[in-house]
Structures are given as C-alpha cells and as structure tokens.
Design a protein around this motif. Structure first.
Motif, PDB file in Angstrom:
ATOM      1  N   LEU A  20       0.826  -1.202   0.000  1.00  0.00           N
ATOM      2  CA  LEU A  20       0.000   0.000   0.000  1.00  0.00           C
ATOM      3  C   LEU A  20       0.864   1.257   0.000  1.00  0.00           C
ATOM      4  O   LEU A  20       0.690   2.153  -0.832  1.00  0.00           O
ATOM      5  N   ALA A  21       1.827   1.304   0.903  1.00  0.00           N
ATOM      6  CA  ALA A  21       2.689   2.490   0.989  1.00  0.00           C
ATOM      7  C   ALA A  21       3.467   2.686  -0.310  1.00  0.00           C
ATOM      8  O   ALA A  21       3.641   3.811  -0.778  1.00  0.00           O
ATOM      9  N   LEU A  22       3.897   1.579  -0.903  1.00  0.00           N
ATOM     10  CA  LEU A  22       4.671   1.677  -2.138  1.00  0.00           C
ATOM     11  C   LEU A  22       3.834   2.272  -3.270  1.00  0.00           C
ATOM     12  O   LEU A  22       4.230   3.227  -3.927  1.00  0.00           O
ATOM     13  N   CYS A  23       2.637   1.711  -3.484  1.00  0.00           N
ATOM     14  CA  CYS A  23       1.763   2.206  -4.566  1.00  0.00           C
ATOM     15  C   CYS A  23       1.434   3.671  -4.387  1.00  0.00           C
ATOM     16  O   CYS A  23       1.573   4.467  -5.317  1.00  0.00           O
ATOM     17  N   LEU A  24       0.983   4.019  -3.195  1.00  0.00           N
ATOM     18  CA  LEU A  24       0.534   5.397  -3.006  1.00  0.00           C
ATOM     19  C   LEU A  24       1.700   6.366  -3.065  1.00  0.00           C
ATOM     20  O   LEU A  24       1.597   7.416  -3.695  1.00  0.00           O
ATOM     21  N   SER A  25       2.825   6.005  -2.474  1.00  0.00           N
ATOM     22  CA  SER A  25       3.911   6.990  -2.483  1.00  0.00           C
ATOM     23  C   SER A  25       4.516   7.111  -3.876  1.00  0.00           C
ATOM     24  O   SER A  25       4.934   8.189  -4.279  1.00  0.00           O
TER      25      SER A  25
ATOM     26  N   SER B 185      -1.170  10.794   1.845  1.00  0.00           N
ATOM     27  CA  SER B 185      -0.228  10.531   2.935  1.00  0.00           C
ATOM     28  C   SER B 185      -0.974  10.362   4.253  1.00  0.00           C
ATOM     29  O   SER B 185      -0.564   9.567   5.104  1.00  0.00           O
ATOM     30  N   GLU B 186      -2.102  11.040   4.404  1.00  0.00           N
ATOM     31  CA  GLU B 186      -2.902  10.794   5.611  1.00  0.00           C
ATOM     32  C   GLU B 186      -3.414   9.372   5.653  1.00  0.00           C
ATOM     33  O   GLU B 186      -3.443   8.736   6.702  1.00  0.00           O
ATOM     34  N   PHE B 187      -3.834   8.899   4.504  1.00  0.00           N
ATOM     35  CA  PHE B 187      -4.345   7.523   4.499  1.00  0.00           C
ATOM     36  C   PHE B 187      -3.236   6.513   4.765  1.00  0.00           C
ATOM     37  O   PHE B 187      -3.424   5.551   5.513  1.00  0.00           O
TER      38      PHE B 187
END
Lengths: 101, 101
Positions: free
Chosen positions: A75-80, B80-82
């Motif tokens: 999740l962190a990888l995709c969004l960032s 980033s909040e999510f």
DNA sequence: ACAATATTTAGCTAATTTGCTAAATAGTTA
DNA sequence: TAACTATTTAGCAAATTAGCTAAATATTGT
C-alpha cells in the motif's frame, strides 16, 4: 510497479478502507471483521477478496478461521509512487514529516 | 480531512491518473488534454469535472480556454494521511526517502 | 465418517460509471 | 450583435459494482 488501478479501485470503497484501518491494529478473521459492520458476511467476504486481488491484504489459515492482515508495504509503495509521479518534489518534502493529527 | 472517497474514486480511473501526470509537467487547456487520448472531448470533460469535484485539479480561464492544473497539495495530503492511518510507522519511514526510479 | 463452524461462490437486483453523439452554453473577437 | 472557438450538459447503451439470500466448500473435532 504494475498498474495500480486495482489498488485505487479497492481503496475507493469506504468499507474497504475501514477494513484496512481495523487490520492495522490487529490481524483479524473474516468473522470478526463482519461483526464491525452492518453488512452481510458474504459482502464482507467479497470486499476481502477485492483487497486481496489488489495485494492489499494477505490471509493465513489458523485452525478454523482465516486470518487477514494488511500488506502495508504494498500500500505504501503504490501510493507513495503515485504521489511522486504527480506532485512536485517541494510538496512531497512538505508532507514527509506529517503525522496523523 | 474530510471523507477521501471522492479522491480515491477519482484516482481509480487510469485516464484520470494519466491526466494528472500530464498536468504535473505543465498546466493545460481541456483541448490539449483531449488531444493526448483516444477519447472524445465530452468524456475528457467529464473526467476533468470528476477530478475537480475531488479537489484534485483547479481551473482558470485564460482568453478562450480553460486551463487546468493539479492540486498536488490536496493529493499529497489525502494520500499521505491515508498511508499514516493504515501503515505502521516503520513502513512509512522506509518510504520517506523514495524517489521515482 | 458426521456434525459443527467459518468462509466463499452463485445468482439476483438496483445503482453507478464510462463511453458515445448531439445539443447547449460561455466567453472572445470581428 | 453575430460568428467563432472552447468546453460542458443531456441523454442513451453497455459494463461494473455493492448489496442481498441461498447454496456450496473447507477444516476441525467427536
């Protein structure tokens, strides 16, 4: 990174985002997840399979139950990555130190 | 932060994500955006209005055209909040220094 | 093997979404 | 003000999605 469409589609539903937040605290079996919502068991099951297809949760069997957990890494990888693809560096810097209020 | 459902729904469509990426480089009028895709003008117009409703783009009129630009601030804030709401601190740390490959 | 428990799959309905073409609107320029 | 250009709105068809109930499947424990 492959196409993040499935990830964003998965996150577009409020129930699924709630599920992820619940799983942040603690891995949970589908039954306990259902108990948190006013939604039928099969519907939650489908939400879970959508999250699983998007790579956002993993499952493991424990005795009679199937325990779900968040793949925070994915999740962190995709969004960032997407943030980087769309926002100028300056904005990204500004959000690095963000904490939840 | 208000409910991010509209933001995630907006990002769930590949065309809309492409539009945002294009606008990162340079603000553009709807006509030039349409020229980048194999999609009719009205369809792009609707994509833009969905992005606008989600707060992800702004528009300003310049002569005959309406120029669109990304609201990177809002996008970075929502995502980033999510991430913070779902990922443990350790994972977030690991992604802070990420750059696009 | 049987009964019990946990979860998923099937099949349905109503609502939403994406694409299109045609028509309407808004602002600019002659 | 009339014509022009840029963009949006309306209305329609096809595909997708989220919810439900009922039935199927998988694993455990007797």
């Amino acid at each position: 990174m492959q196409d993040p469409t499935e990830v964003f589609r998965a996150l577009a539903d409020p129930t699924r985002r709630q599920i992820l937040k619940a799983l942040k605290r603690k891995d949970l079996p589908a039954g306990e997840i259902t108990a948190m919502f006013n939604i039928s068991f099969p519907s939650i099951s489908r939400h879970l399979s959508i999250l699983k297809a998007a790579g956002l949760v993993s499952e493991r069997r424990q005795g009679n139950s199937i325990i779900y957990s968040v793949n925070s890494e994915h999740l962190a990888l995709c969004l960032s990555e997407f943030i980087s693809a769309v926002c100028p560096t300056e904005i990204i810097e500004r959000h690095r130190s963000r904490k939840k209020p």
